[in-house]
Design a protein around this motif. Structure first.
Motif, PDB file in Angstrom:
ATOM      1  N   PHE A 176      -9.681  -9.913  10.852  1.00  0.00           N
ATOM      2  CA  PHE A 176      -9.885  -8.952  11.741  1.00  0.00           C
ATOM      3  C   PHE A 176      -8.997  -8.757  13.472  1.00  0.00           C
ATOM      4  O   PHE A 176      -8.680  -7.572  13.624  1.00  0.00           O
ATOM      5  CB  PHE A 176     -10.855  -7.540  10.948  1.00  0.00           C
ATOM      6  CG  PHE A 176     -10.113  -7.583  10.081  1.00  0.00           C
ATOM      7  CD1 PHE A 176      -9.859  -7.217   9.287  1.00  0.00           C
ATOM      8  CD2 PHE A 176     -11.629  -7.226   8.629  1.00  0.00           C
ATOM      9  CE1 PHE A 176      -9.461  -6.497   7.606  1.00  0.00           C
ATOM     10  CE2 PHE A 176     -11.938  -7.352   8.016  1.00  0.00           C
ATOM     11  CZ  PHE A 176     -11.065  -6.851   6.702  1.00  0.00           C
ATOM     12  N   PHE A 215     -17.271  -0.790  -1.570  1.00  0.00           N
ATOM     13  CA  PHE A 215     -15.794  -0.517  -0.476  1.00  0.00           C
ATOM     14  C   PHE A 215     -16.472   0.101   0.144  1.00  0.00           C
ATOM     15  O   PHE A 215     -16.333   0.373   1.491  1.00  0.00           O
ATOM     16  CB  PHE A 215     -14.806  -0.940  -0.797  1.00  0.00           C
ATOM     17  CG  PHE A 215     -13.829  -0.915   0.997  1.00  0.00           C
ATOM     18  CD1 PHE A 215     -13.528  -2.100   1.542  1.00  0.00           C
ATOM     19  CD2 PHE A 215     -13.014  -0.132   0.904  1.00  0.00           C
ATOM     20  CE1 PHE A 215     -12.188  -1.707   3.019  1.00  0.00           C
ATOM     21  CE2 PHE A 215     -12.432   0.131   2.353  1.00  0.00           C
ATOM     22  CZ  PHE A 215     -11.608  -0.803   3.168  1.00  0.00           C
ATOM     23  N   ILE A 272      -3.125  -7.372   6.104  1.00  0.00           N
ATOM     24  CA  ILE A 272      -5.419  -7.821   6.675  1.00  0.00           C
ATOM     25  C   ILE A 272      -5.597  -6.767   7.248  1.00  0.00           C
ATOM     26  O   ILE A 272      -7.156  -6.271   6.728  1.00  0.00           O
ATOM     27  CB  ILE A 272      -5.412  -9.142   7.265  1.00  0.00           C
ATOM     28  CG1 ILE A 272      -5.300 -10.566   7.382  1.00  0.00           C
ATOM     29  CG2 ILE A 272      -6.625  -8.512   8.286  1.00  0.00           C
ATOM     30  CD1 ILE A 272      -4.619 -10.904   8.544  1.00  0.00           C
ATOM     31  N   LEU A 290       0.916  -1.234  -0.189  1.00  0.00           N
ATOM     32  CA  LEU A 290      -0.267   0.357   0.063  1.00  0.00           C
ATOM     33  C   LEU A 290       1.121   1.940  -0.093  1.00  0.00           C
ATOM     34  O   LEU A 290       1.850   1.099   0.775  1.00  0.00           O
ATOM     35  CB  LEU A 290      -1.100   0.373   1.038  1.00  0.00           C
ATOM     36  CG  LEU A 290      -2.077   0.969   1.147  1.00  0.00           C
ATOM     37  CD1 LEU A 290      -2.868   0.636   0.167  1.00  0.00           C
ATOM     38  CD2 LEU A 290      -2.884   0.791   2.625  1.00  0.00           C
ATOM     39  N   ILE A 313      -7.402  -0.826  -3.867  1.00  0.00           N
ATOM     40  CA  ILE A 313      -7.052   0.222  -2.666  1.00  0.00           C
ATOM     41  C   ILE A 313      -5.993   0.985  -3.158  1.00  0.00           C
ATOM     42  O   ILE A 313      -5.317   1.567  -3.378  1.00  0.00           O
ATOM     43  CB  ILE A 313      -7.040  -0.126  -1.106  1.00  0.00           C
ATOM     44  CG1 ILE A 313      -8.917   0.042  -0.809  1.00  0.00           C
ATOM     45  CG2 ILE A 313      -6.315   0.780  -0.357  1.00  0.00           C
ATOM     46  CD1 ILE A 313      -9.027  -0.684   0.538  1.00  0.00           C
ATOM     47  N   ASP A 320     -16.657  -5.329  10.065  1.00  0.00           N
ATOM     48  CA  ASP A 320     -15.449  -5.678  10.283  1.00  0.00           C
ATOM     49  C   ASP A 320     -14.220  -6.463  11.635  1.00  0.00           C
ATOM     50  O   ASP A 320     -14.002  -7.869  11.241  1.00  0.00           O
ATOM     51  CB  ASP A 320     -13.960  -4.860   9.456  1.00  0.00           C
ATOM     52  CG  ASP A 320     -14.774  -4.429   7.430  1.00  0.00           C
ATOM     53  OD1 ASP A 320     -15.681  -4.952   7.609  1.00  0.00           O
ATOM     54  OD2 ASP A 320     -14.059  -3.771   7.468  1.00  0.00           O
ATOM     55  N   ARG A 326      -5.309  -3.453   6.017  1.00  0.00           N
ATOM     56  CA  ARG A 326      -5.312  -2.949   4.553  1.00  0.00           C
ATOM     57  C   ARG A 326      -7.022  -2.501   4.370  1.00  0.00           C
ATOM     58  O   ARG A 326      -7.410  -1.507   3.868  1.00  0.00           O
ATOM     59  CB  ARG A 326      -4.508  -3.341   3.355  1.00  0.00           C
ATOM     60  CG  ARG A 326      -3.841  -3.060   3.570  1.00  0.00           C
ATOM     61  CD  ARG A 326      -3.220  -3.785   2.040  1.00  0.00           C
ATOM     62  NE  ARG A 326      -1.218  -3.784   1.939  1.00  0.00           N
ATOM     63  CZ  ARG A 326      -0.705  -4.640   1.673  1.00  0.00           C
ATOM     64  NH1 ARG A 326      -1.289  -5.064   0.012  1.00  0.00           N
ATOM     65  NH2 ARG A 326       0.441  -4.527   0.513  1.00  0.00           N
ATOM     66  N   ILE A 327      -7.950  -3.356   4.629  1.00  0.00           N
ATOM     67  CA  ILE A 327      -9.412  -3.336   3.846  1.00  0.00           C
ATOM     68  C   ILE A 327      -9.726  -3.054   5.565  1.00  0.00           C
ATOM     69  O   ILE A 327     -11.113  -3.533   5.541  1.00  0.00           O
ATOM     70  CB  ILE A 327      -9.109  -4.326   3.210  1.00  0.00           C
ATOM     71  CG1 ILE A 327      -9.332  -5.145   3.956  1.00  0.00           C
ATOM     72  CG2 ILE A 327      -8.529  -4.616   2.117  1.00  0.00           C
ATOM     73  CD1 ILE A 327     -10.086  -6.567   3.089  1.00  0.00           C
ATOM     74  N   TYR A 328      -9.345  -2.577   6.764  1.00  0.00           N
ATOM     75  CA  TYR A 328     -10.496  -3.185   7.914  1.00  0.00           C
ATOM     76  C   TYR A 328     -11.173  -1.308   7.736  1.00  0.00           C
ATOM     77  O   TYR A 328     -10.418  -0.859   7.413  1.00  0.00           O
ATOM     78  CB  TYR A 328      -9.649  -2.959   9.123  1.00  0.00           C
ATOM     79  CG  TYR A 328     -10.212  -2.811  10.465  1.00  0.00           C
ATOM     80  CD1 TYR A 328     -10.901  -3.911  10.705  1.00  0.00           C
ATOM     81  CD2 TYR A 328      -9.698  -1.435  10.876  1.00  0.00           C
ATOM     82  CE1 TYR A 328     -11.755  -3.568  11.640  1.00  0.00           C
ATOM     83  CE2 TYR A 328     -10.173  -1.468  12.483  1.00  0.00           C
ATOM     84  CZ  TYR A 328     -11.545  -2.465  12.574  1.00  0.00           C
ATOM     85  OH  TYR A 328     -12.200  -1.964  13.841  1.00  0.00           O
ATOM     86  N   ARG A 329     -12.515  -1.611   8.686  1.00  0.00           N
ATOM     87  CA  ARG A 329     -13.115  -0.069   7.982  1.00  0.00           C
ATOM     88  C   ARG A 329     -13.771  -0.402   9.526  1.00  0.00           C
ATOM     89  O   ARG A 329     -14.331  -1.546  10.297  1.00  0.00           O
ATOM     90  CB  ARG A 329     -14.793  -0.243   7.510  1.00  0.00           C
ATOM     91  CG  ARG A 329     -14.267  -0.375   5.795  1.00  0.00           C
ATOM     92  CD  ARG A 329     -15.329  -0.555   4.940  1.00  0.00           C
ATOM     93  NE  ARG A 329     -15.752  -2.537   5.268  1.00  0.00           N
ATOM     94  CZ  ARG A 329     -16.851  -2.797   4.566  1.00  0.00           C
ATOM     95  NH1 ARG A 329     -17.128  -2.072   3.616  1.00  0.00           N
ATOM     96  NH2 ARG A 329     -17.076  -4.077   5.386  1.00  0.00           N
ATOM     97  N   TYR A 369     -18.232  -8.282   3.602  1.00  0.00           N
ATOM     98  CA  TYR A 369     -17.463  -8.572   2.583  1.00  0.00           C
ATOM     99  C   TYR A 369     -18.974  -9.667   1.646  1.00  0.00           C
ATOM    100  O   TYR A 369     -18.638 -10.352   0.288  1.00  0.00           O
ATOM    101  CB  TYR A 369     -16.166  -9.450   3.297  1.00  0.00           C
ATOM    102  CG  TYR A 369     -15.536  -8.358   3.198  1.00  0.00           C
ATOM    103  CD1 TYR A 369     -14.720  -6.922   2.822  1.00  0.00           C
ATOM    104  CD2 TYR A 369     -14.765  -7.840   4.668  1.00  0.00           C
ATOM    105  CE1 TYR A 369     -13.476  -5.875   3.052  1.00  0.00           C
ATOM    106  CE2 TYR A 369     -13.756  -6.650   5.152  1.00  0.00           C
ATOM    107  CZ  TYR A 369     -13.110  -5.662   4.060  1.00  0.00           C
ATOM    108  OH  TYR A 369     -12.932  -4.989   4.127  1.00  0.00           O
TER     109      TYR A 369
END
Lengths: 181, 255
Positions: B25, A130, B9, A96, A159, B19, B11-14, A137
């Motif tokens: 997570f 998202f 993991i 990232l 992302i 989540d 990176r896409i945690y909200r 998900y």
């Protein structure tokens, strides 16, 4: 449950449009990246609801149904024949890029859309869902008809590409040196 | 789990969504709570994600879109129905016209060859397997002959010696080019089910099939996964078909 009870719970057309047309349009725009096409997709989705929505038995899934339908219509409009490759999360090797919250806050919508156009098309739908909706998900996987692992990997990659396109710097070298266990 | 894996993991945690209930997570978040550097990275990451989410939700909506959707609904729900009716009527007229023009031509050009006859008959049983549709199911040969004779079939068919000893399972009358074909089914004994059929004899008047085999030795052909033997005897032409090979067929053909 009687038919009358079910009909009573069924949302009316105007109410659905009021509730979802914005988010559906934003989703459509994220996919198509064209205002006119996004409008068409949104209208077509509601048209399909008007003609076939009665077939949906579980009215609590109206929102997912609308997003699923819009996505299918988009795919149909593009007449995609090739299957998208599936990547599992463990296969994601893109780091990232580093981007600051302040940098993102300085962006306007136009800049965001320009950046969105630079990411691979296959990531548009999962990334848009998202950010636009707080879907789990599992729900995103159902809407896009792909495995949950694929959803996660596509979001992760999408992302990464998006933040790169927004001007994020490459990841710190130290992070790359770390070995995986 | 190490820091890099946790980062992948997270990176896409909200934050603030479901989540956190995801086991992956949860494990990564537990590590972040123990690792200040990772925790700081997560904080920055979450701020970026929040900012991006906010930007996505600011994508401008074209003015009048809602009104357009609502107004077009009336048009869309009425027009397609009319269009469908008109289209259906036009399509039906076209199909009828086409059928009227083409069918006579097709009929005059239908393949009346023996090869086509053989292929059609074999396909009929190949599709239906061991239990083809029969007009009469019986092991009684006399009943079969009687039925065929009474239904414009060929009750006087002549069986080779080998086939006379084989158990019949029934018969049917099949149409081909406006002519009657008699189908007699047999069970070779390979299949324990009494009503199963694995030998199929087709009988047609020799004169009804152009270029049918002349009297003499049978000829063998593999057609649609079945082996066939065809021959002419008297005024009739015969085709015997079976899922077996040529050798298994020959033993039934001795006259």
């Amino acid at each position: 449950m009687s038919h009358t009870d079910e009909s009573a719970k069924r949302p009316n057309f105007e109410g659905l449009v009021e509730q979802y047309y914005r988010s559906l349009y934003q989703f459509a725009f994220s996919l198509a990246q064209s205002e006119s096409e996004a409008c068409d997709l949104t209208q077509q989705t509601f048209y399909i609801w008007a003609t076939k929505g009665h077939q949906l038995r579980d009215v609590s899934k109206v929102k997912s149904w609308l997003f699923t339908t819009l996505h299918r219509e988009f795919l149909e409009s593009r007449r995609r024949q090739t299957r998208f490759p599936h990547y599992e999360l463990s296969q994601v090797d893109e780091e990232l890029p580093s981007i600051s919250p302040a940098r993102v806050n300085q962006l306007d919508s136009a800049q965001l859309l320009v950046a969105l156009q630079q990411i691979d098309a296959v990531y548009h739908a999962p990334v848009a869902l998202f950010y636009l909706e707080d879907y789990a998900y599992k729900e995103i996987a159902e809407i896009l008809s792909i495995p949950m692992g694929t959803v996660k990997s596509r979001i992760s990659r999408g992302i990464a590409q998006l933040q790169q396109a927004l001007g994020g710097s490459p990841p710190a070298p130290a992070a790359k040196k770390e070995s995986r266990e | 789990m190490n820091r890099q894996q946790a980062q992948e993991i997270l990176r896409i945690y909200r934050p603030g969504t479901a989540d956190a209930q995801d086991p992956d997570f949860a494990a990564a978040l537990a590590l972040a709570r123990k690792d200040p550097e990772l925790d700081n990275w997560l904080l920055q990451q979450s701020l970026v994600q929040d900012a991006l989410r906010s930007k996505f939700r600011q994508i401008p909506i074209p003015e009048g879109l809602k009104e357009q959707i609502l107004s077009e609904r009336k048009v869309q729900t009425s027009l397609p129905l009319k269009r469908k009716l008109v289209l259906s009527a036009v399509c039906a007229a076209c199909i009828l016209l086409l059928a009227a023009l083409v069918l006579p031509l097709l009929r005059s050009h239908e393949d009346k060859s023996f090869a086509n006859f053989q292929s059609r008959m074999v396909k009929t049983v190949a599709r239906q397997g061991l239990y083809p549709k029969m007009d009469l199911e019986t092991n009684d040969v006399a009943e079969i002959r009687k039925f065929l004779a009474q239904h414009q079939g060929h009750g006087d068919y002549v069986l080779p010696n080998g086939l006379q000893k084989t158990t019949s399972t029934g018969c049917a009358i099949l149409p081909w080019q406006g002519k009657a074909v008699s189908m007699v089914c047999f069970n070779s004994g390979k299949n324990p089910a009494a009503n199963a059929s694995d030998l199929f004899l087709f009988v047609i008047n020799h004169a009804d099939v152009p270029k049918a085999p002349q009297a003499g030795k049978p000829s063998f052909v593999q057609t649609n996964s079945l082996t066939t033997a065809s021959w002419t005897y008297g005024d009739k032409t015969y085709i015997l078909a079976t899922p077996g090979d040529e050798a298994s067929l020959r033993k039934y053909l001795a006259l």
